[in-house]
Write a protein that holds these residues in place. Structure first.
Motif, PDB file in Angstrom:
ATOM      1  N   THR A 156      15.891  25.226  68.999  1.00 13.31           N
ATOM      2  CA  THR A 156      17.005  24.919  69.893  1.00 13.31           C
ATOM      3  C   THR A 156      18.328  25.389  69.298  1.00 13.31           C
ATOM      4  O   THR A 156      19.135  26.052  69.969  1.00 13.31           O
ATOM      5  N   SER A 157      18.539  25.079  68.031  1.00 13.61           N
ATOM      6  CA  SER A 157      19.800  25.435  67.385  1.00 13.61           C
ATOM      7  C   SER A 157      19.959  26.939  67.203  1.00 13.61           C
ATOM      8  O   SER A 157      21.085  27.447  67.172  1.00 13.61           O
ATOM      9  N   SER A 158      18.833  27.659  67.104  1.00 12.74           N
ATOM     10  CA  SER A 158      18.919  29.113  66.926  1.00 12.74           C
ATOM     11  C   SER A 158      18.995  29.848  68.255  1.00 12.74           C
ATOM     12  O   SER A 158      19.099  31.075  68.291  1.00 12.74           O
ATOM     13  N   GLY A 159      18.922  29.097  69.359  1.00 10.79           N
ATOM     14  CA  GLY A 159      19.117  29.699  70.671  1.00 10.79           C
ATOM     15  C   GLY A 159      17.912  30.379  71.272  1.00 10.79           C
ATOM     16  O   GLY A 159      18.057  31.247  72.133  1.00 10.79           O
ATOM     17  N   GLU A 160      16.712  29.983  70.850  1.00 10.20           N
ATOM     18  CA  GLU A 160      15.494  30.605  71.395  1.00 10.20           C
ATOM     19  C   GLU A 160      15.105  29.887  72.692  1.00 10.20           C
ATOM     20  O   GLU A 160      14.080  29.216  72.775  1.00 10.20           O
ATOM     21  N   SER A 161      15.917  30.044  73.713  1.00 13.40           N
ATOM     22  CA  SER A 161      15.752  29.280  74.946  1.00 13.40           C
ATOM     23  C   SER A 161      14.502  29.678  75.724  1.00 13.40           C
ATOM     24  O   SER A 161      13.824  28.817  76.303  1.00 13.40           O
ATOM     25  N   THR A 162      14.173  30.963  75.755  1.00 16.17           N
ATOM     26  CA  THR A 162      12.988  31.398  76.504  1.00 16.17           C
ATOM     27  C   THR A 162      11.714  30.855  75.864  1.00 16.17           C
ATOM     28  O   THR A 162      10.816  30.353  76.547  1.00 16.17           O
ATOM     29  N   LEU A 163      11.635  30.960  74.544  1.00 14.64           N
ATOM     30  CA  LEU A 163      10.471  30.436  73.837  1.00 14.64           C
ATOM     31  C   LEU A 163      10.347  28.938  74.059  1.00 14.64           C
ATOM     32  O   LEU A 163       9.252  28.424  74.329  1.00 14.64           O
ATOM     33  N   LEU A 164      11.453  28.231  73.989  1.00 17.63           N
ATOM     34  CA  LEU A 164      11.419  26.789  74.196  1.00 17.63           C
ATOM     35  C   LEU A 164      10.964  26.433  75.607  1.00 17.63           C
ATOM     36  O   LEU A 164      10.195  25.480  75.803  1.00 17.63           O
ATOM     37  N   SER A 165      11.410  27.206  76.585  1.00 16.25           N
ATOM     38  CA  SER A 165      10.985  26.918  77.954  1.00 16.25           C
ATOM     39  C   SER A 165       9.495  27.139  78.126  1.00 16.25           C
ATOM     40  O   SER A 165       8.816  26.396  78.851  1.00 16.25           O
ATOM     41  N   LEU A 166       8.959  28.144  77.438  1.00 15.42           N
ATOM     42  CA  LEU A 166       7.521  28.389  77.495  1.00 15.42           C
ATOM     43  C   LEU A 166       6.756  27.270  76.792  1.00 15.42           C
ATOM     44  O   LEU A 166       5.714  26.808  77.272  1.00 15.42           O
ATOM     45  N   VAL A 167       7.253  26.849  75.646  1.00 12.97           N
ATOM     46  CA  VAL A 167       6.617  25.760  74.905  1.00 12.97           C
ATOM     47  C   VAL A 167       6.608  24.479  75.739  1.00 12.97           C
ATOM     48  O   VAL A 167       5.602  23.758  75.794  1.00 12.97           O
ATOM     49  N   LYS A 168       7.711  24.216  76.423  1.00 16.22           N
ATOM     50  CA  LYS A 168       7.838  22.986  77.205  1.00 16.22           C
ATOM     51  C   LYS A 168       7.100  23.053  78.547  1.00 16.22           C
ATOM     52  O   LYS A 168       6.993  22.040  79.239  1.00 16.22           O
ATOM     53  N   SER A 169       6.576  24.240  78.872  1.00 16.92           N
ATOM     54  CA  SER A 169       5.871  24.376  80.147  1.00 16.92           C
ATOM     55  C   SER A 169       4.519  23.675  80.150  1.00 16.92           C
ATOM     56  O   SER A 169       3.933  23.450  81.208  1.00 16.92           O
ATOM     57  N   ASP A 170       4.034  23.335  78.961  1.00 16.35           N
ATOM     58  CA  ASP A 170       2.743  22.643  78.868  1.00 16.35           C
ATOM     59  C   ASP A 170       2.876  21.507  77.855  1.00 16.35           C
ATOM     60  O   ASP A 170       3.270  21.740  76.700  1.00 16.35           O
ATOM     61  N   PRO A 171       2.580  20.276  78.245  1.00 17.29           N
ATOM     62  CA  PRO A 171       2.746  19.130  77.330  1.00 17.29           C
ATOM     63  C   PRO A 171       1.949  19.264  76.043  1.00 17.29           C
ATOM     64  O   PRO A 171       2.417  18.869  74.966  1.00 17.29           O
ATOM     65  N   GLY A 172       0.756  19.823  76.139  1.00 17.00           N
ATOM     66  CA  GLY A 172      -0.065  19.970  74.940  1.00 17.00           C
ATOM     67  C   GLY A 172       0.537  20.947  73.951  1.00 17.00           C
ATOM     68  O   GLY A 172       0.538  20.711  72.733  1.00 17.00           O
ATOM     69  N   ILE A 173       1.046  22.080  74.456  1.00 16.77           N
ATOM     70  CA  ILE A 173       1.670  23.059  73.580  1.00 16.77           C
ATOM     71  C   ILE A 173       2.927  22.477  72.953  1.00 16.77           C
ATOM     72  O   ILE A 173       3.185  22.651  71.751  1.00 16.77           O
ATOM     73  N   LEU A 174       3.721  21.752  73.749  1.00 12.43           N
ATOM     74  CA  LEU A 174       4.936  21.139  73.220  1.00 12.43           C
ATOM     75  C   LEU A 174       4.612  20.161  72.098  1.00 12.43           C
ATOM     76  O   LEU A 174       5.268  20.167  71.043  1.00 12.43           O
ATOM     77  N   ALA A 175       3.592  19.340  72.291  1.00  9.45           N
ATOM     78  CA  ALA A 175       3.214  18.370  71.257  1.00  9.45           C
ATOM     79  C   ALA A 175       2.750  19.079  69.991  1.00  9.45           C
ATOM     80  O   ALA A 175       3.066  18.668  68.866  1.00  9.45           O
ATOM     81  N   ALA A 176       2.005  20.183  70.169  1.00  7.96           N
ATOM     82  CA  ALA A 176       1.494  20.916  69.013  1.00  7.96           C
ATOM     83  C   ALA A 176       2.619  21.563  68.227  1.00  7.96           C
ATOM     84  O   ALA A 176       2.675  21.467  66.994  1.00  7.96           O
ATOM     85  N   VAL A 177       3.528  22.217  68.926  1.00  2.08           N
ATOM     86  CA  VAL A 177       4.640  22.884  68.251  1.00  2.08           C
ATOM     87  C   VAL A 177       5.559  21.869  67.581  1.00  2.08           C
ATOM     88  O   VAL A 177       6.080  22.093  66.483  1.00  2.08           O
ATOM     89  N   SER A 178       5.733  20.741  68.206  1.00  6.16           N
ATOM     90  CA  SER A 178       6.626  19.712  67.669  1.00  6.16           C
ATOM     91  C   SER A 178       6.138  19.130  66.355  1.00  6.16           C
ATOM     92  O   SER A 178       6.922  18.575  65.575  1.00  6.16           O
ATOM     93  N   THR A 179       4.853  19.225  66.086  1.00  8.22           N
ATOM     94  CA  THR A 179       4.290  18.648  64.859  1.00  8.22           C
ATOM     95  C   THR A 179       3.723  19.702  63.923  1.00  8.22           C
ATOM     96  O   THR A 179       2.957  19.391  63.016  1.00  8.22           O
ATOM     97  N   PHE A 180       4.105  20.952  64.148  1.00 10.79           N
ATOM     98  CA  PHE A 180       3.527  22.068  63.393  1.00 10.79           C
ATOM     99  C   PHE A 180       4.070  22.150  61.975  1.00 10.79           C
ATOM    100  O   PHE A 180       5.251  21.939  61.726  1.00 10.79           O
ATOM    101  N   ASN A 181       3.179  22.498  61.035  1.00  9.72           N
ATOM    102  CA  ASN A 181       3.542  22.784  59.652  1.00  9.72           C
ATOM    103  C   ASN A 181       3.000  24.144  59.267  1.00  9.72           C
ATOM    104  O   ASN A 181       1.821  24.437  59.505  1.00  9.72           O
ATOM    105  N   GLY A 182       3.829  24.958  58.663  1.00 11.26           N
ATOM    106  CA  GLY A 182       3.395  26.274  58.228  1.00 11.26           C
ATOM    107  C   GLY A 182       4.461  27.305  58.488  1.00 11.26           C
ATOM    108  O   GLY A 182       5.658  27.073  58.279  1.00 11.26           O
ATOM    109  N   THR A 183       4.032  28.476  58.955  1.00 15.25           N
ATOM    110  CA  THR A 183       4.940  29.582  59.246  1.00 15.25           C
ATOM    111  C   THR A 183       4.820  29.932  60.716  1.00 15.25           C
ATOM    112  O   THR A 183       3.709  30.099  61.229  1.00 15.25           O
ATOM    113  N   PHE A 184       5.967  30.045  61.373  1.00 13.56           N
ATOM    114  CA  PHE A 184       5.965  30.348  62.804  1.00 13.56           C
ATOM    115  C   PHE A 184       6.869  31.549  63.057  1.00 13.56           C
ATOM    116  O   PHE A 184       8.008  31.598  62.590  1.00 13.56           O
TER     117      PHE A 184
END
Length: 324
Positions: free
Chosen positions: A23-51
């Motif tokens: 959000t702070s880096s301005g990746e609005s399109t990626l965020l909208s795609l992530v938020k388009s599916d609750p499961g993907i949003l939950a997964a990304v929100s708790t992700f550890n590693g390299t993205f």
């Protein structure tokens, strides 16, 4: 979905700041795609590693090229190819080349240049440049200027690489779909000219010997990269899906591969071609065992390894038969 299940299982507790960083880096399109599916949003929100996070412009270009972002299965596949769970790659002071295994199952190739870090994906796809690297609670996010493309199966890669002799073999033997299922293996793929050069040898081989020649080109259960060879300099007795082994070495300029029956080693002319969970090295000579010497290598082949090797290369038998 496998991506969602895997990424949640790999995450650490209370590591949920990746979305904040995006959000702070301005990746609005990626965020909208992530938020388009609750499961993907939950997964990304708790992700550890390299993205690896494509910019808005990169994702816009991907959609313009025909990608259907509303297809959740396709979206999950693409996003999972941008996620390397459990491995924190900061990029700081990085030199050389590294291969990172993604949640999609295939690798990305990360290479340092004089002034940037490039991320390679599918054969023929342009490399992405890291334009910004940001830490988050569970690792690092690298903003890239191109969407990464998951590698295709080996048959599709052969088409893109113009390995027409290999394609002829696959089509003639009706094994294209079977070969597409090969996983976790290294394949040395001879060029068209390499296949043509041994046409006169074929009549001198028995069917069993021919099978051994073909299986010699497959290293099952292991991804061998050019960087592994360069680091080791010499890899001797590399186990293959045949009863014979290979020697692989770096002469200071090229990666060379030889069977015990090769008078001169094959040169890798295109290294580290990424297929779907397979690494392919295109070589300029067909590899040969020494049938006149007693094999002191393995006398039995693990059934899984044999199946993997046959899956990858048995179709070429038909092509060789056509040369007789």
């Amino acid at each position: 979905m496998q991506f969602i299940a895997t990424i949640i299982a790999a995450a650490f507790v209370n590591a949920a700041s990746l979305t904040d960083v995006l959000t702070s880096s301005g990746e609005s399109t990626l965020l909208s795609l992530v938020k388009s599916d609750p499961g993907i949003l939950a997964a990304v929100s708790t992700f550890n590693g390299t993205f690896f996070a494509p910019t808005d412009a990169a994702l816009a270009a991907t959609v313009a090229a025909g990608f259907n972002a509303s297809d959740i299965t396709a979206l999950t596949t693409v996003l999972s190819y941008h996620a390397v769970a459990g491995t924190v790659f900061s990029g700081a002071n990085f030199t050389g080349t590294a291969f990172l295994t993604t949640l999609e199952g295939s690798e990305v190739k990360v290479a340092a240049t004089s002034n940037s870090i490039q991320v390679g994906s599918a054969f023929g796809a342009p490399a992405a440049t890291v334009v910004q690297s940001l830490p988050f609670d569970g690792g690092y996010v690298h903003v890239v200027d191109t969407t990464l493309t998951p590698p295709a199966n080996i048959a599709t890669v052969a088409t893109a690489a113009n390995l027409t002799s290999l394609l002829l073999a696959l089509q003639t033997a009706n094994l294209t779909s079977t070969v597409a299922g090969l996983k976790s293996a290294t394949v040395f793929a001879p060029t068209n000219d390499a296949f043509a050069a041994i046409a006169a040898v074929i009549p001198t081989l028995t069917a069993a010997q021919l099978a051994q020649v073909l299986l010699l080109h497959v290293v099952p259960g292991k991804l061998v990269h050019s960087t592994d060879v360069i680091k080791a300099v010499n890899l001797t007795g590399v186990a293959t899906a045949s009863n014979y082994t290979l020697n692989v070495n770096f002469n200071g300029t090229n990666v060379l591969v030889s069977g015990s029956g090769n008078k001169s080693p094959a040169t890798v002319v295109a290294a580290d071609v990424l297929a779907d969970q397979v690494v392919v090295h295109v070589i300029d000579t067909v590899l040969l065992p020494n049938f006149n010497a007693s094999s002191t290598t393995k006398t039995a082949i693990n059934s899984a390894s044999f199946t993997a090797g046959m899956t990858a290369i048995s179709a070429i038998i038909t092509f060789f038969a056509l040369c007789v």
